[in-house]
Design a protein around this motif. Structure first.
Motif, PDB file in Angstrom:
ATOM      1  N   ARG A 159       0.826  -1.214   0.000  1.00 37.37           N
ATOM      2  CA  ARG A 159       0.000   0.000   0.000  1.00 37.37           C
ATOM      3  C   ARG A 159       0.857   1.260   0.000  1.00 37.37           C
ATOM      4  NH1 ARG A 159      -5.010  -1.618   4.075  1.00 37.37           N
ATOM      5  NH2 ARG A 159      -5.645  -3.457   2.885  1.00 37.37           N
ATOM      6  N   LEU A 160       2.002   1.196   0.654  1.00 40.09           N
ATOM      7  CA  LEU A 160       2.896   2.355   0.642  1.00 40.09           C
ATOM      8  C   LEU A 160       3.418   2.600  -0.766  1.00 40.09           C
ATOM      9  CD1 LEU A 160       4.340   4.581   2.259  1.00 40.09           C
ATOM     10  CD2 LEU A 160       6.257   2.985   2.493  1.00 40.09           C
ATOM     11  N   VAL A 161       3.867   1.534  -1.426  1.00 43.25           N
ATOM     12  CA  VAL A 161       4.394   1.681  -2.789  1.00 43.25           C
ATOM     13  C   VAL A 161       3.310   2.189  -3.726  1.00 43.25           C
ATOM     14  CG1 VAL A 161       5.279   0.386  -4.770  1.00 43.25           C
ATOM     15  CG2 VAL A 161       6.245  -0.013  -2.515  1.00 43.25           C
ATOM     16  N   ARG A 162       2.120   1.601  -3.633  1.00 45.02           N
ATOM     17  CA  ARG A 162       1.013   2.033  -4.504  1.00 45.02           C
ATOM     18  C   ARG A 162       0.577   3.452  -4.166  1.00 45.02           C
ATOM     19  NH1 ARG A 162      -2.634  -3.481  -4.601  1.00 45.02           N
ATOM     20  NH2 ARG A 162      -1.223  -4.679  -5.900  1.00 45.02           N
ATOM     21  N   GLY A 163       0.499   3.748  -2.875  1.00 44.38           N
ATOM     22  CA  GLY A 163       0.117   5.095  -2.456  1.00 44.38           C
ATOM     23  C   GLY A 163       1.116   6.122  -2.919  1.00 44.38           C
ATOM     24  N   LYS A 164       2.390   5.775  -2.822  1.00 42.25           N
ATOM     25  CA  LYS A 164       3.445   6.675  -3.277  1.00 42.25           C
ATOM     26  C   LYS A 164       3.331   6.915  -4.783  1.00 42.25           C
ATOM     27  CE  LYS A 164       8.454   7.038  -3.333  1.00 42.25           C
ATOM     28  NZ  LYS A 164       9.693   6.330  -3.018  1.00 42.25           N
ATOM     29  N   GLY A 165       3.037   5.845  -5.533  1.00 45.08           N
ATOM     30  CA  GLY A 165       2.866   5.985  -6.982  1.00 45.08           C
ATOM     31  C   GLY A 165       1.706   6.903  -7.320  1.00 45.08           C
ATOM     32  N   LYS A 166       0.605   6.731  -6.622  1.00 46.01           N
ATOM     33  CA  LYS A 166      -0.564   7.588  -6.853  1.00 46.01           C
ATOM     34  C   LYS A 166      -0.266   9.034  -6.444  1.00 46.01           C
ATOM     35  CE  LYS A 166      -4.061   4.000  -6.582  1.00 46.01           C
ATOM     36  NZ  LYS A 166      -4.364   4.001  -7.997  1.00 46.01           N
ATOM     37  N   LEU A 167       0.475   9.175  -5.359  1.00 45.35           N
ATOM     38  CA  LEU A 167       0.858  10.503  -4.891  1.00 45.35           C
ATOM     39  C   LEU A 167       1.716  11.210  -5.941  1.00 45.35           C
ATOM     40  CD1 LEU A 167       0.535  12.339  -2.430  1.00 45.35           C
ATOM     41  CD2 LEU A 167       2.575  11.285  -1.461  1.00 45.35           C
ATOM     42  N   LYS A 168       2.667  10.492  -6.515  1.00 47.78           N
ATOM     43  CA  LYS A 168       3.519  11.075  -7.567  1.00 47.78           C
ATOM     44  C   LYS A 168       2.684  11.506  -8.764  1.00 47.78           C
ATOM     45  CE  LYS A 168       8.014   9.020  -6.601  1.00 47.78           C
ATOM     46  NZ  LYS A 168       9.108   8.175  -7.101  1.00 47.78           N
ATOM     47  N   GLU A 169       1.692  10.666  -9.141  1.00 45.83           N
ATOM     48  CA  GLU A 169       0.809  11.028 -10.259  1.00 45.83           C
ATOM     49  C   GLU A 169       0.049  12.312  -9.942  1.00 45.83           C
ATOM     50  OE1 GLU A 169      -1.839   7.827 -11.339  1.00 45.83           O
ATOM     51  OE2 GLU A 169      -0.177   6.389 -11.319  1.00 45.83           O
ATOM     52  N   LEU A 170      -0.484  12.394  -8.741  1.00 42.75           N
ATOM     53  CA  LEU A 170      -1.239  13.582  -8.338  1.00 42.75           C
ATOM     54  C   LEU A 170      -0.353  14.825  -8.346  1.00 42.75           C
ATOM     55  CD1 LEU A 170      -3.274  12.050  -5.377  1.00 42.75           C
ATOM     56  CD2 LEU A 170      -4.218  12.864  -7.549  1.00 42.75           C
ATOM     57  N   LEU A 171       0.874  14.668  -7.867  1.00 45.45           N
ATOM     58  CA  LEU A 171       1.780  15.824  -7.814  1.00 45.45           C
ATOM     59  C   LEU A 171       2.253  16.230  -9.208  1.00 45.45           C
ATOM     60  CD1 LEU A 171       3.755  14.925  -4.577  1.00 45.45           C
ATOM     61  CD2 LEU A 171       1.960  16.650  -4.859  1.00 45.45           C
ATOM     62  N   LYS A 172       2.356  15.276 -10.135  1.00 46.26           N
ATOM     63  CA  LYS A 172       2.699  15.629 -11.526  1.00 46.26           C
ATOM     64  C   LYS A 172       1.586  16.467 -12.124  1.00 46.26           C
ATOM     65  CE  LYS A 172       5.570  11.751 -12.932  1.00 46.26           C
ATOM     66  NZ  LYS A 172       5.603  10.494 -13.697  1.00 46.26           N
ATOM     67  N   GLU A 173       0.328  16.076 -11.816  1.00 43.91           N
ATOM     68  CA  GLU A 173      -0.817  16.839 -12.297  1.00 43.91           C
ATOM     69  C   GLU A 173      -0.766  18.265 -11.784  1.00 43.91           C
ATOM     70  OE1 GLU A 173      -4.382  14.764 -11.232  1.00 43.91           O
ATOM     71  OE2 GLU A 173      -3.891  13.031 -12.464  1.00 43.91           O
ATOM     72  N   VAL A 174      -0.392  18.430 -10.525  1.00 49.11           N
ATOM     73  CA  VAL A 174      -0.285  19.760  -9.917  1.00 49.11           C
ATOM     74  C   VAL A 174       0.822  20.557 -10.630  1.00 49.11           C
ATOM     75  CG1 VAL A 174       0.386  21.022  -7.829  1.00 49.11           C
ATOM     76  CG2 VAL A 174      -1.206  19.112  -7.673  1.00 49.11           C
ATOM     77  N   LYS A 175       1.979  19.916 -10.809  1.00 47.12           N
ATOM     78  CA  LYS A 175       3.136  20.588 -11.409  1.00 47.12           C
ATOM     79  C   LYS A 175       2.846  21.024 -12.851  1.00 47.12           C
ATOM     80  CE  LYS A 175       7.950  20.114 -12.620  1.00 47.12           C
ATOM     81  NZ  LYS A 175       9.041  19.217 -12.884  1.00 47.12           N
ATOM     82  N   TYR A 176       2.212  20.157 -13.607  1.00 49.09           N
ATOM     83  CA  TYR A 176       1.995  20.454 -15.024  1.00 49.09           C
ATOM     84  C   TYR A 176       0.625  21.076 -15.301  1.00 49.09           C
ATOM     85  CZ  TYR A 176       6.289  17.885 -15.723  1.00 49.09           C
ATOM     86  OH  TYR A 176       7.593  17.484 -15.666  1.00 49.09           O
ATOM     87  N   GLY A 177      -0.105  21.384 -14.255  1.00 49.40           N
ATOM     88  CA  GLY A 177      -1.349  22.107 -14.411  1.00 49.40           C
ATOM     89  C   GLY A 177      -2.500  21.277 -14.939  1.00 49.40           C
ATOM     90  N   THR A 178      -2.376  19.963 -14.863  1.00 50.47           N
ATOM     91  CA  THR A 178      -3.487  19.136 -15.342  1.00 50.47           C
ATOM     92  C   THR A 178      -4.415  18.745 -14.200  1.00 50.47           C
ATOM     93  OG1 THR A 178      -2.158  17.137 -15.111  1.00 50.47           O
ATOM     94  CG2 THR A 178      -2.179  18.194 -17.286  1.00 50.47           C
ATOM     95  N   GLY A 179      -4.039  19.094 -12.980  1.00 48.86           N
ATOM     96  CA  GLY A 179      -4.868  18.758 -11.816  1.00 48.86           C
ATOM     97  C   GLY A 179      -5.947  19.776 -11.610  1.00 48.86           C
ATOM     98  N   SER A 180      -6.732  19.590 -10.579  1.00 48.14           N
ATOM     99  CA  SER A 180      -7.850  20.514 -10.305  1.00 48.14           C
ATOM    100  C   SER A 180      -7.385  21.762  -9.612  1.00 48.14           C
ATOM    101  CB  SER A 180      -8.891  19.802  -9.446  1.00 48.14           C
ATOM    102  OG  SER A 180      -8.314  19.195  -8.334  1.00 48.14           O
TER     103      SER A 180
END
Length: 180
Positions: A159-180
């Motif tokens: 769960r830590l590895v998967r959570g970390k992966g999802k967290l990285k995806e969310l933060l990429k969205e924030v960085k590149y402006g594709t997030g909410s």
């Protein structure tokens, strides 16, 4: 000999009567178990457990239904219980067989703020968020997390590895402006 007489003799722990009932019903009950389990070894195990339970609980047999119907209900319940336990073991094993690499690199791009990181952690599903928070924020190890969440250490790592992966995806969205 009538079934009723056999059952009454079984209630007195008569082994010969038990054997006769077993011989009369084992083939039919094996078929019932096979319809659920689709595996002859598992069906045989469940069948044996069912007969043991039936003979242990035979005092509870009141004769309102046929002995076969009463026994069939035991076989069906045992089969379902077996499938449930097998499913639980399978889910646990699936997590155990995953190759998990401990990636201690939690670095995030400098342009992402602490508030954005907290917001991303909060948006994870509970099962990932709890492990990420306990590990990253609270500083617990996997043994402690497993105890707190009542999961295995392997599940905690997964769960830590998967959570970390999802967290990285969310933060990429924030960085590149594709997030909410």
């Amino acid at each position: 000999m009538l079934h009723i007489e056999l059952v009454e003799r079984c209630k007195t722990n008569d082994r010969k009567a038990q054997l006769k009932l077993y011989q009369q019903y084992c083939e039919g009950m094996f078929c019932v178990a096979m319809r659920f389990l689709k595996n002859s070894d598992d069906a045989e195990d469940v069948l044996q457990e069912s007969f043991i339970k039936a003979f242990q609980k035979i005092e509870q047999y009141s004769g309102e239904v046929t002995f076969g119907a009463w026994l069939k209900r035991i076989v069906v319940n045992r089969s379902i219980d077996f499938l449930k336990s097998k499913k639980e073991r399978t889910l646990e094993l699936d997590e155990g067989y995953m190759h998990i690499t401990d990636d201690d690199n939690w670095e995030v791009d400098e342009s992402v703020s602490l508030d954005e990181i907290k917001k991303a952690i909060d948006s994870l599903t509970d099962k990932y968020r709890y492990v990420v928070q306990l590990y990253l924020v609270e500083g617990y190890d996997h043994n402690e997390i497993a105890g707190i969440l009542k999961i295995s250490e392997t599940a905690s790592r997964t769960r830590l590895v998967r959570g970390k992966g999802k967290l990285k995806e969310l933060l990429k969205e924030v960085k590149y402006g594709t997030g909410s």
